[in-house]
Enzyme design. Structure first.
Site, PDB file in Angstrom:
ATOM      1  N   LEU A   4      39.805  38.507  24.684  1.00 49.17           N
ATOM      2  CA  LEU A   4      38.507  37.903  25.015  1.00 49.17           C
ATOM      3  C   LEU A   4      38.630  36.747  26.013  1.00 49.17           C
ATOM      4  O   LEU A   4      37.733  35.911  26.091  1.00 49.17           O
ATOM      5  CB  LEU A   4      37.748  37.472  23.748  1.00 49.17           C
ATOM      6  CG  LEU A   4      37.440  38.599  22.751  1.00 49.17           C
ATOM      7  CD1 LEU A   4      36.636  38.058  21.559  1.00 49.17           C
ATOM      8  CD2 LEU A   4      36.663  39.740  23.410  1.00 49.17           C
TER       9      LEU A   4
ATOM     10  N   TYR B  49      48.222  40.707  43.902  1.00 49.43           N
ATOM     11  CA  TYR B  49      47.537  41.621  42.983  1.00 49.43           C
ATOM     12  C   TYR B  49      47.977  43.068  43.239  1.00 49.43           C
ATOM     13  O   TYR B  49      48.367  43.796  42.317  1.00 49.43           O
ATOM     14  CB  TYR B  49      46.019  41.469  43.161  1.00 49.43           C
ATOM     15  CG  TYR B  49      45.233  42.525  42.448  1.00 49.43           C
ATOM     16  CD1 TYR B  49      45.322  42.668  41.075  1.00 49.43           C
ATOM     17  CD2 TYR B  49      44.403  43.397  43.150  1.00 49.43           C
ATOM     18  CE1 TYR B  49      44.608  43.656  40.408  1.00 49.43           C
ATOM     19  CE2 TYR B  49      43.684  44.373  42.502  1.00 49.43           C
ATOM     20  CZ  TYR B  49      43.788  44.506  41.139  1.00 49.43           C
ATOM     21  OH  TYR B  49      43.089  45.483  40.489  1.00 49.43           O
TER      22      TYR B  49
ATOM     23  N   ARG C 214      38.848  35.664  54.276  1.00 48.11           N
ATOM     24  CA  ARG C 214      39.480  35.292  53.003  1.00 48.11           C
ATOM     25  C   ARG C 214      40.879  35.885  53.000  1.00 48.11           C
ATOM     26  O   ARG C 214      41.056  37.043  53.417  1.00 48.11           O
ATOM     27  CB  ARG C 214      38.626  35.904  51.877  1.00 48.11           C
ATOM     28  CG  ARG C 214      38.888  35.403  50.504  1.00 48.11           C
ATOM     29  CD  ARG C 214      37.869  36.005  49.522  1.00 48.11           C
ATOM     30  NE  ARG C 214      38.092  37.431  49.292  1.00 48.11           N
ATOM     31  CZ  ARG C 214      37.446  38.142  48.371  1.00 48.11           C
ATOM     32  NH1 ARG C 214      36.530  37.581  47.613  1.00 48.11           N
ATOM     33  NH2 ARG C 214      37.695  39.419  48.217  1.00 48.11           N
TER      34      ARG C 214
HETATM   35  N1  UFG Z   1      32.975  38.916  50.024  1.00 45.60           N
HETATM   36  C1  UFG Z   1      32.224  38.026  50.740  1.00 45.60           C
HETATM   37  N2  UFG Z   1      31.673  36.973  50.083  1.00 45.60           N
HETATM   38  C2  UFG Z   1      31.850  36.774  48.739  1.00 45.60           C
HETATM   39  C3  UFG Z   1      32.618  37.712  48.007  1.00 45.60           C
HETATM   40  C4  UFG Z   1      33.170  38.774  48.695  1.00 45.60           C
HETATM   41  O1  UFG Z   1      32.055  38.152  51.956  1.00 45.60           O
HETATM   42  O2  UFG Z   1      31.333  35.792  48.205  1.00 45.60           O
HETATM   43  C5  UFG Z   1      33.570  40.048  50.740  1.00 45.60           C
HETATM   44  C6  UFG Z   1      35.088  40.077  50.621  1.00 45.60           C
HETATM   45  O3  UFG Z   1      35.666  39.269  51.607  1.00 45.60           O
HETATM   46  C7  UFG Z   1      35.380  41.563  50.772  1.00 45.60           C
HETATM   47  C8  UFG Z   1      34.151  42.246  50.144  1.00 45.60           C
HETATM   48  O4  UFG Z   1      33.129  41.243  50.111  1.00 45.60           O
HETATM   49  O5  UFG Z   1      35.392  41.882  52.135  1.00 45.60           O
HETATM   50  C9  UFG Z   1      34.404  42.715  48.723  1.00 45.60           C
HETATM   51  O6  UFG Z   1      34.976  41.634  48.000  1.00 45.60           O
HETATM   52  P1  UFG Z   1      35.154  41.653  46.419  1.00 45.60           P
HETATM   53  O7  UFG Z   1      35.717  40.332  46.054  1.00 45.60           O
HETATM   54  O8  UFG Z   1      33.875  42.072  45.788  1.00 45.60           O
HETATM   55  O9  UFG Z   1      36.172  42.820  46.162  1.00 45.60           O
HETATM   56  P2  UFG Z   1      37.630  43.077  46.779  1.00 45.60           P
HETATM   57  O10 UFG Z   1      37.485  44.167  47.791  1.00 45.60           O
HETATM   58  O11 UFG Z   1      38.289  41.832  47.223  1.00 45.60           O
HETATM   59  O12 UFG Z   1      38.427  43.541  45.505  1.00 45.60           O
HETATM   60  C10 UFG Z   1      37.985  44.583  44.680  1.00 45.60           C
HETATM   61  C11 UFG Z   1      38.606  44.413  43.311  1.00 45.60           C
HETATM   62  C12 UFG Z   1      40.068  44.551  43.417  1.00 45.60           C
HETATM   63  C13 UFG Z   1      40.439  45.829  44.136  1.00 45.60           C
HETATM   64  C14 UFG Z   1      39.720  45.954  45.434  1.00 45.60           C
HETATM   65  C15 UFG Z   1      39.992  47.292  46.017  1.00 45.60           C
HETATM   66  O13 UFG Z   1      38.297  43.154  42.769  1.00 45.60           O
HETATM   67  O14 UFG Z   1      40.580  44.585  42.127  1.00 45.60           O
HETATM   68  O15 UFG Z   1      38.347  45.805  45.209  1.00 45.60           O
HETATM   69  O16 UFG Z   1      39.117  47.581  47.047  1.00 45.60           O
HETATM   70  F1  UFG Z   1      41.755  45.826  44.412  1.00 45.60           F
END
Ligand code: UFG
Length: 328
Positions: free
Chosen positions: A33, A140, A280
């Site tokens: 949790l 990761y 990022r």
């Molecule tokens: N993004 C923004 N602003 C935010 C959050 C995210 O621009 O506030 C962008 C990120 O830079 C990225 C996209 O939105 O380009 C998606 O970001 P997420 O954080 O939603 O997801 P990620 O692609 O980083 O990661 C997710 C999962 C991981 C997995 C990955 C595989 O969290 O576990 O997808 O595609 F590995």
């Protein structure tokens, strides 16, 4: 089958639990949790325990006469893994090895392992086939790839049967909006956008507008969490001792950050202000699954394909649970 869902109180795990119960399996959840929510687990089915606690794992596997394990108890934030890799290696790698060894000790020979598109790094070919080179660009992704290798070695040496599902971007909520995404802190795109729509944030920070993509923002393959759960239930029956199955789970279609924002504007009617920020760390420009193999072998296909439908599903949950599981 009697299935122990490790991390079954978390976002993806809780949807898999529901799918397993609906498919007639006998399901137990082991979760500490730390990220999960007891409210998302069927009554009387939660065992509180740590991945680091080998004894607790063996007791749960033995006491419940478990046939198969599904393992969702990993940390999954790319930026956090860059900032704090020790946390990721300790839990995702050491913790998972502990689970595999507890399974060996108790004679449980079947596991579905949650892997990720992050194992591919910056792919050379998009949509990405399963046999594409694995070159993670963040800790990761390395932790997940290391476990994929461990599973293959355990299968060869000890006869473990396993399935690796490489998720693309999980999103959405249960169709009845009773379980959904609730992370603290939230880092994922769709819930953050919806927090803006709920008035909980001023604007969305768009991380990177100069990527080599048509609109300059990152492209991801957003896969609905119920479609992900369905993939788990289908693959469970196909696992054989000493063999591994590996599938991408995505729709095969990508959406850019700007396209997701536009879909959310249409769904919510909120203007969703955005502010451009630098890139990022650890973000590949484009991750889209080739999902041909899972469609062919498991006769799986996503029920949610359009990004607007996916955002609408998430919106139903966030609107009815503006403070997640803490909503009165
Ligand atoms: N993004 C923004 N602003 C935010 C959050 C995210 O621009 O506030 C962008 C990120 O830079 C990225 C996209 O939105 O380009 C998606 O970001 P997420 O954080 O939603 O997801 P990620 O692609 O980083 O990661 C997710 C999962 C991981 C997995 C990955 C595989 O969290 O576990 O997808 O595609 F590995």
């Amino acid at each position: 089958m009697i299935v122990l869902v490790v991390g079954g109180a978390g976002y993806i795990g809780s949807h898999a639990v529901r799918g397993l119960v609906q498919a007639g399996h006998d399901v137990w959840v082991l979760d500490n949790l730390s990220q999960g929510h007891a409210a998302s687990v069927p009554a009387g089915r939660l065992v509180r325990g740590e991945l680091a606690d080998r004894g607790a794992l063996e007791t749960a596997l033995r006491d419940h006469k478990v046939d198969a394990v599904m393992h969702f108890a990993a940390f999954a934030s790319v930026p956090e893994s860059v900032a704090d890799p020790a946390k990721y290696y300790q839990n995702n790698l050491v913790g998972t090895l502990n689970l595999l060894d507890a399974m060996r000790a108790t004679g449980v020979g079947r596991i579905v392992f949650s892997s990720t598109a992050a194992v591919y790094g910056v792919p050379e070919v998009v949509p990405i086939p399963e046999d594409a080179p694995k070159q993670p660009i963040n800790p990761y992704g390395f932790t997940k790839l290391a476990m994929e290798h461990a599973l293959a070695d355990y299968a060869r040496a000890y006869g473990l049967g396993y399935a690796v599902l490489r998720y693309f971007n999980a999103c959405g909520a249960s169709s009845d909006a009773t379980i959904g995404e609730d992370h603290t802190p939230e880092t994922h795109l769709i819930p953050i956008i919806l927090q803006v729509a709920l008035g909980q944030r001023e604007s969305l920070s768009v991380f990177g507008t100069d990527y080599p993509t048509p609109d300059g923002t990152c492209i991801r393959d957003y896969i609905h969490v119920e479609d992900l759960a369905d993939a788990h239930i289908r693959v469970l029956d196909r696992i054989e001792p000493g063999r591994g199955l590996t599938y991408n789970v995505g729709t095969g279609v990508g959406a850019s950050v700007r396209e997701v924002v536009d879909a959310a504007r249409r769904v919510t009617g909120h203007p969703i202000p955005v502010v451009a920020h630098p890139r990022r760390a650890g973000d590949p420009p484009s991750l889209v699954a080739s999902s041909q193999a899972i469609r062919r072998d498991l006769e799986w296909s996503p029920r949610y394909n359009a990004i607007e439908e996916i955002v609408a599903s998430a919106w139903k949950w966030h609107k009815s649970h503006p403070h997640g599981y803490g909503t009165p």
